[in-house]
Write a protein that holds these residues in place. Structure first.
Motif, PDB file in Angstrom:
ATOM      1  N   LEU A   1       0.934  -1.309   0.133  1.00  0.00           N
ATOM      2  CA  LEU A   1      -0.196  -0.028   0.063  1.00  0.00           C
ATOM      3  C   LEU A   1       0.934   1.251  -0.096  1.00  0.00           C
ATOM      4  O   LEU A   1       0.658   2.274  -0.791  1.00  0.00           O
ATOM      5  CB  LEU A   1      -1.095   0.032   1.150  1.00  0.00           C
TER       6      LEU A   1
ATOM      7  N   ASP B   1       3.657   5.364  -5.957  1.00  0.00           N
ATOM      8  CA  ASP B   1       3.325   5.435  -7.293  1.00  0.00           C
ATOM      9  C   ASP B   1       2.314   6.732  -7.692  1.00  0.00           C
ATOM     10  O   ASP B   1       2.227   6.995  -8.828  1.00  0.00           O
ATOM     11  CB  ASP B   1       3.058   4.259  -7.922  1.00  0.00           C
ATOM     12  N   GLU B   2       1.676   6.876  -6.800  1.00  0.00           N
ATOM     13  CA  GLU B   2       0.539   8.189  -7.059  1.00  0.00           C
ATOM     14  C   GLU B   2       1.333   9.496  -6.704  1.00  0.00           C
ATOM     15  O   GLU B   2       0.339  10.104  -6.993  1.00  0.00           O
ATOM     16  CB  GLU B   2      -0.540   7.707  -6.356  1.00  0.00           C
TER      17      GLU B   2
ATOM     18  N   GLN C   1       3.746   1.531  -1.521  1.00  0.00           N
ATOM     19  CA  GLN C   1       4.394   1.639  -2.784  1.00  0.00           C
ATOM     20  C   GLN C   1       3.313   2.183  -3.610  1.00  0.00           C
ATOM     21  O   GLN C   1       3.759   2.935  -4.441  1.00  0.00           O
ATOM     22  CB  GLN C   1       4.854   0.186  -3.153  1.00  0.00           C
ATOM     23  N   LYS C   2       2.202   1.723  -3.578  1.00  0.00           N
ATOM     24  CA  LYS C   2       0.967   2.336  -4.402  1.00  0.00           C
ATOM     25  C   LYS C   2       0.632   3.903  -4.089  1.00  0.00           C
ATOM     26  O   LYS C   2       0.764   4.269  -4.995  1.00  0.00           O
ATOM     27  CB  LYS C   2      -0.466   1.593  -4.099  1.00  0.00           C
TER      28      LYS C   2
END
Length: 162
Positions: free
Chosen positions: A126, A132-133, A128-129
């Motif tokens: 989460l 990425d955003e 990492q997500k």
């Protein structure tokens, strides 16, 4: 070593950081808005309250913050000093039938960290997500830790390695 009544009162519920908040606003809407704003505060909160406003303040705290551990400290540093460890629900119930007397210091437990239903690996994913955003690693790790109760340092380190 002498410690003040307020320090003894705070120590009765917490052994860590506290957040001094003073008097809440007198108006019901303003008081509830102030409580809603601090409802996620993890530190123990310390409030001052006058006897004529205690009942409504306890009722608002219970409704906005939920039932939390609390210490009601009355007449600190005076002859009839009293500290009662209780919960917000028990205190609100007691003072519906009993007249508050004297000035109060209310020590209310901070928000409990949620028990995480998420594994560390899922938490790192989460983080990492969120990165990425476009979120910074430090902020992403803090947000996931706050939301899940997982260790911020473990999330941060895991995301660095991942």
């Amino acid at each position: 070593e002498r410690i003040s009544g307020q320090e003894r009162c705070s120590w009765s519920i917490c052994h860590h950081q506290e957040h001094q908040l003073g008097f809440l606003p007198a108006g019901k809407q303003e008081r509830r808005a102030a409580l809603a704003e601090i409802s996620g505060e993890p530190r123990t909160m310390v409030f001052h309250e006058a006897p004529h406003r205690l009942r409504q303040t306890l009722t608002d705290m219970l409704e906005v913050l939920g039932d939390r551990r609390a210490a009601l400290c009355r007449e600190l540093t005076k002859l009839h000093e009293e500290t009662v460890r209780t919960t917000l629900a028990e205190a609100a119930s007691y003072y519906r039938d009993n007249e508050p007397r004297g000035e109060y210091v209310l020590v209310v437990a901070g928000r409990e960290r949620p028990a995480s239903a998420m594994t560390l690996e899922e938490g790192i994913a989460l983080v990492q997500k969120l990165r990425d955003e476009g979120m910074k690693l430090k902020e992403a790790a803090r947000r996931v830790a706050d939301d899940t109760g997982l260790s911020r340092n473990a999330l941060y380190d895991g995301a660095l390695r991942g």
